[in-house]
Design a protein around this motif. Structure first.
Motif, PDB file in Angstrom:
ATOM      1  N   SER A 147      67.101  84.299 -14.034  1.00 54.76           N
ATOM      2  CA  SER A 147      68.913  84.617 -14.374  1.00 54.76           C
ATOM      3  C   SER A 147      69.102  86.141 -15.033  1.00 54.76           C
ATOM      4  N   GLU A 148      67.845  86.505 -15.342  1.00 55.76           N
ATOM      5  CA  GLU A 148      68.037  87.829 -15.824  1.00 55.76           C
ATOM      6  C   GLU A 148      67.665  88.758 -15.010  1.00 55.76           C
ATOM      7  N   LEU A 149      67.355  88.571 -13.482  1.00 56.71           N
ATOM      8  CA  LEU A 149      67.192  89.529 -12.372  1.00 56.71           C
ATOM      9  C   LEU A 149      67.934  89.308 -11.268  1.00 56.71           C
ATOM     10  N   PRO A 150      68.432  90.542 -10.838  1.00 51.95           N
ATOM     11  CA  PRO A 150      69.524  90.450 -10.018  1.00 51.95           C
ATOM     12  C   PRO A 150      69.442  90.396  -9.250  1.00 51.95           C
ATOM     13  N   LEU A 151      68.978  88.918  -8.890  1.00 47.80           N
ATOM     14  CA  LEU A 151      68.763  88.092  -7.306  1.00 47.80           C
ATOM     15  C   LEU A 151      69.606  87.778  -7.064  1.00 47.80           C
ATOM     16  N   ASP A 152      69.745  87.427  -5.692  1.00 47.45           N
ATOM     17  CA  ASP A 152      71.085  87.459  -4.915  1.00 47.45           C
ATOM     18  C   ASP A 152      70.994  85.658  -4.341  1.00 47.45           C
ATOM     19  N   THR A 153      69.269  85.529  -3.918  1.00 44.62           N
ATOM     20  CA  THR A 153      69.021  84.012  -3.833  1.00 44.62           C
ATOM     21  C   THR A 153      67.952  84.632  -3.740  1.00 44.62           C
ATOM     22  N   PHE A 154      68.102  82.373  -4.078  1.00 46.42           N
ATOM     23  CA  PHE A 154      66.432  81.963  -4.946  1.00 46.42           C
ATOM     24  C   PHE A 154      66.161  80.475  -4.321  1.00 46.42           C
ATOM     25  N   GLY A 155      64.577  80.225  -4.749  1.00 44.69           N
ATOM     26  CA  GLY A 155      63.881  78.840  -4.214  1.00 44.69           C
ATOM     27  C   GLY A 155      63.124  78.728  -4.481  1.00 44.69           C
ATOM     28  N   PHE A 156      63.737  77.205  -5.223  1.00 45.65           N
ATOM     29  CA  PHE A 156      62.315  76.644  -6.482  1.00 45.65           C
ATOM     30  C   PHE A 156      61.614  75.681  -5.092  1.00 45.65           C
ATOM     31  N   ASN A 157      60.689  75.758  -4.894  1.00 43.69           N
ATOM     32  CA  ASN A 157      59.865  74.883  -4.733  1.00 43.69           C
ATOM     33  C   ASN A 157      58.410  74.377  -5.662  1.00 43.69           C
ATOM     34  N   ARG A 158      58.065  72.606  -5.169  1.00 45.55           N
ATOM     35  CA  ARG A 158      57.156  72.482  -5.832  1.00 45.55           C
ATOM     36  C   ARG A 158      55.610  72.599  -5.263  1.00 45.55           C
ATOM     37  N   LEU A 159      54.761  73.163  -6.194  1.00 45.54           N
ATOM     38  CA  LEU A 159      53.763  73.651  -5.482  1.00 45.54           C
ATOM     39  C   LEU A 159      52.512  73.081  -4.507  1.00 45.54           C
ATOM     40  N   CYS A 160      52.270  73.233  -3.322  1.00 45.48           N
ATOM     41  CA  CYS A 160      51.349  72.421  -2.741  1.00 45.48           C
ATOM     42  C   CYS A 160      50.303  73.066  -2.103  1.00 45.48           C
ATOM     43  N   VAL A 161      49.085  71.792  -2.246  1.00 44.95           N
ATOM     44  CA  VAL A 161      47.752  72.444  -2.003  1.00 44.95           C
ATOM     45  C   VAL A 161      47.205  72.091  -0.926  1.00 44.95           C
ATOM     46  N   TYR A 162      46.609  72.760   0.179  1.00 44.35           N
ATOM     47  CA  TYR A 162      46.102  72.599   1.577  1.00 44.35           C
ATOM     48  C   TYR A 162      45.120  73.342   1.612  1.00 44.35           C
ATOM     49  N   ARG A 163      43.986  72.591   2.362  1.00 48.06           N
ATOM     50  CA  ARG A 163      42.782  72.771   2.896  1.00 48.06           C
ATOM     51  C   ARG A 163      42.578  73.842   2.931  1.00 48.06           C
ATOM     52  N   GLY A 164      41.789  75.085   3.029  1.00 52.99           N
ATOM     53  CA  GLY A 164      41.561  76.091   3.102  1.00 52.99           C
ATOM     54  C   GLY A 164      41.886  77.150   2.176  1.00 52.99           C
ATOM     55  N   THR A 165      42.627  77.205   0.998  1.00 49.31           N
ATOM     56  CA  THR A 165      42.372  78.122   0.319  1.00 49.31           C
ATOM     57  C   THR A 165      42.010  77.233  -1.405  1.00 49.31           C
ATOM     58  N   PRO A 166      41.996  78.877  -1.902  1.00 54.79           N
ATOM     59  CA  PRO A 166      41.246  78.672  -3.297  1.00 54.79           C
ATOM     60  C   PRO A 166      41.285  77.014  -4.099  1.00 54.79           C
ATOM     61  N   LEU A 167      42.724  77.018  -4.507  1.00 52.40           N
ATOM     62  CA  LEU A 167      42.905  76.364  -4.873  1.00 52.40           C
ATOM     63  C   LEU A 167      42.310  74.823  -4.465  1.00 52.40           C
ATOM     64  N   TRP A 168      42.212  74.618  -3.228  1.00 51.71           N
ATOM     65  CA  TRP A 168      41.826  73.305  -2.714  1.00 51.71           C
ATOM     66  C   TRP A 168      40.331  73.364  -3.228  1.00 51.71           C
ATOM     67  N   GLN A 169      39.673  74.197  -2.846  1.00 52.01           N
ATOM     68  CA  GLN A 169      38.286  74.395  -3.075  1.00 52.01           C
ATOM     69  C   GLN A 169      37.910  73.749  -4.465  1.00 52.01           C
ATOM     70  N   GLU A 170      38.879  74.393  -5.500  1.00 51.77           N
ATOM     71  CA  GLU A 170      39.012  73.985  -6.811  1.00 51.77           C
ATOM     72  C   GLU A 170      38.961  72.154  -6.805  1.00 51.77           C
ATOM     73  N   TYR A 171      40.164  72.154  -6.593  1.00 48.62           N
ATOM     74  CA  TYR A 171      39.985  71.028  -6.847  1.00 48.62           C
ATOM     75  C   TYR A 171      39.068  69.793  -5.434  1.00 48.62           C
ATOM     76  N   VAL A 172      38.304  70.355  -5.184  1.00 46.99           N
ATOM     77  CA  VAL A 172      37.019  69.626  -4.405  1.00 46.99           C
ATOM     78  C   VAL A 172      35.661  69.868  -6.012  1.00 46.99           C
ATOM     79  N   LYS A 173      36.135  70.827  -5.932  1.00 46.18           N
ATOM     80  CA  LYS A 173      34.801  70.696  -7.369  1.00 46.18           C
ATOM     81  C   LYS A 173      35.593  70.159  -7.770  1.00 46.18           C
ATOM     82  N   ARG A 174      36.445  69.271  -8.688  1.00 47.26           N
ATOM     83  CA  ARG A 174      37.524  69.029  -9.626  1.00 47.26           C
ATOM     84  C   ARG A 174      36.679  67.275  -9.269  1.00 47.26           C
ATOM     85  N   GLY A 175      37.036  66.614  -8.249  1.00 44.38           N
ATOM     86  CA  GLY A 175      36.638  65.654  -7.609  1.00 44.38           C
ATOM     87  C   GLY A 175      38.270  65.246  -7.343  1.00 44.38           C
TER      88      GLY A 175
END
Length: 543
Positions: A375-403
């Motif tokens: 709300s503080e930013l002079p943005l004209d439009t915006f989108g808020f999406n749920r974060l997803c995890v895909y194979r090939g990303t660092p987050l996927w590798q982290e989730y593999v290690k965490r089981g």
């Protein structure tokens, strides 16, 4: 040699045709053109081959028609191109349908997901003869020369005597100017420009297309697989080559272009030369791009605006520095403020912010901070999406290690992080906080930035019914009490966030169940199109 190239899309993201065709007789749909197969078509034609393209967004060429054409024309190779995990189930189904009807045809998969999972894809979908990895231009030319003996084609995964063979990688092509401009005219579709993701709003009725001026992004954001696909490298076309393509598009009657570069704002001298070339040539095509908020090219925003850059989209992601650091964005909240303010001061008409919610370690207060920050930013439009995890990303590798994910069993799936990560807020909490945050954000924009909001709505009203624009504004306050507007139905062609969330579940079911889901989805899509028919006219309210 005849080649068929098919762009596979998730059926739930299909475009709904406009009620009238363009002046050239082509069907008009909302969505992004399939620049991948368009680029490959130009390359194979330049080499003396024949190429026919199909886009699954085209209601005139459903799968049955494509399969019939394969039988009638007997192409030497059928290439199926798809971008992501969400499209992979549909690519499998189509490949199996083609194989059942035409046992002799050679087929190839290509795209980011196929590249990052080539050997696994070949094992799971043996109907496909070749899985092509990385850039497709030279690879496709080499493969066409050696269809009977692909063992020497770099970047191809194939099988011989029941054994999967993974040829060495091809070298990264740095001289992108060597390739011709995409073959946009051979596809019997025209595209209507809209805002992406969660903003189902028409921007213009000008003839619209996309352009790729560079490839890759070297930053290590944990949710992104682009650095892996491009081997951490950023490669660019020369400024003159980009300007020459602008001239080419002007001659073809295009009025609007969006750059699909992963990070356009990386090399200031190149950006400056592109803008100067556009101005010197008198080109008036409006264009948009994406870039990071820490770009060192922000002093060129005025030059970009002068060269008709209408839209800049930034990956803001969060209003919490803790969350930004968790996502390894390597940017600060001050970086975001500076970039957005600089873009607006330079005269960029639409500045968009991409945000994610449901990140690991994000709290309710972090989410509230994100909406306050927006709300503080002079943005004209915006989108808020749920974060997803895909194979090939660092987050996927982290989730593999965490089981949290099983790489062997889950490689072809993707998940909303909140479904599998106990450090994320529960899904219902995220949904409730996002709905409340959007209500506060919309109200703040209407009350505190009325002129900015009015200018944006005036653009929307040129091409959309007043009731749809009002509903777009008021929906967060009233919830989903009525069916989708025409604009919302159309927006499913450009990866509407809610549909993308639902698509996650489709990657987690068997192919047999998927067949049933596809039939149900088609029936539902036809019902929605039928109900939307009376108000499906664009433009409706000229201003």
């Amino acid at each position: 040699m005849l080649v068929f190239l098919i762009h596979v899309r998730d059926p739930q993201f299909y475009a709904v045709p406009a009620s009238s065709r363009g002046a050239n007789g082509k069907l008009r749909i909302m969505g992004f053109p399939p620049i991948g197969i368009m680029s490959l078509s130009a390359v194979v034609k330049q080499a003396g081959h024949e190429c026919i393209m199909f886009d699954q967004a085209n209601p005139d060429t459903p799968n049955g028609v494509i399969i019939e054409e394969i039988g009638r024309r007997r192409p030497a190779l059928v290439g199926l191109s798809f971008l992501s995990t969400t499209s992979y189930p549909y690519a499998k189904i189509l490949a199996r349908q083609i194989r059942a009807a035409h046992s002799e045809v050679l087929m190839a998969f290509g795209g980011v997901f196929a590249t990052l999972n080539a050997q696994l894809v070949k094992l799971q979908c043996p109907e496909v003869d070749f899985v092509c990895r990385g850039d497709g231009e030279q690879l496709l030319l080499d493969l066409l020369e050696r269809l009977e003996d692909p063992g020497t084609v770099p970047g191809v995964t194939w099988a011989k005597d029941g054994r999967v063979i993974h040829n060495p990688n091809q070298s990264i092509e740095r001289h992108l100017d060597r390739w011709p401009f995409p073959d946009r005219e051979s596809l019997p579709l025209d595209f209507i420009e809209s805002m992406p993701l969660d903003v189902p709003a028409v921007l213009s009725m000008e003839r619209f297309t996309t352009m790729q001026t560079s490839r890759g992004c070297p930053w290590p954001c944990v949710f992104c697989d682009i650095p892996l696909f491009n081997e951490g490298k950023w490669r660019a076309r020369s400024a003159q080559h980009v300007v020459d393509e602008f001239k080419h598009l002007r001659d073809l009657g295009y009025g609007s272009v969006y750059f699909v570069d992963d990070h356009f704002l990386l090399q200031p001298k190149r950006i400056e030369a592109i803008c100067k070339g556009i101005c010197d040539e008198g080109i008036t095509i409006q264009w948009g791009c994406e870039g990071r908020v820490d770009s060192v090219a922000q002093h060129l925003f005025p030059a970009m605006a002068k060269a008709h850059c209408r839209t800049i989209m930034f990956g803001v992601e969060s209003g919490s520095q803790k969350v930004l650091d968790r996502l390894q964005k390597e940017q600060t909240l001050d970086d975001v403020r500076t970039a957005v303010h600089n873009a607006k001061r330079a005269g960029i008409e639409i500045v968009h912010g991409f945000f994610v919610v449901g990140s690991p370690d994000e709290t309710i207060e972090d989410m509230k901070a994100t909406f306050r920050f927006a709300s503080e930013l002079p943005l004209d439009t915006f989108g808020f999406n749920r974060l997803c995890v895909y194979r090939g990303t660092p987050l996927w590798q982290e989730y593999v290690k965490r089981g949290l994910v099983d790489d062997a069993a889950d490689w072809y799936k993707y998940f909303k992080c909140s479904e599998i990560d106990p450090t994320c807020l529960p899904g219902p909490v995220i949904h409730a906080q996002r709905a409340a945050g959007l209500r506060r954000l919309f109200l703040y924009k209407l009350l505190h930035h009325p002129l900015q909001t009015a200018r944006l709505l005036r653009r929307f009203l040129r091409y959309m019914p007043l009731r749809d624009v009002l509903y777009l504004i008021l929906k967060p306050f009233f919830g989903g009490r009525r069916g989708p507007t025409n604009a919302e139905v159309l927006s499913r062609a450009v990866e509407h966030g809610a549909m993308k969330d639902e698509a996650a579940s489709l990657t987690q079911i068997s192919d047999e169940v998927l067949e049933v889901v596809m039939r149900q989805s088609k029936a539902e899509r036809q019902r929605i199109q039928h109900e939307a028919e009376p108000r499906r006219e664009l433009p409706v309210i000229p201003v």
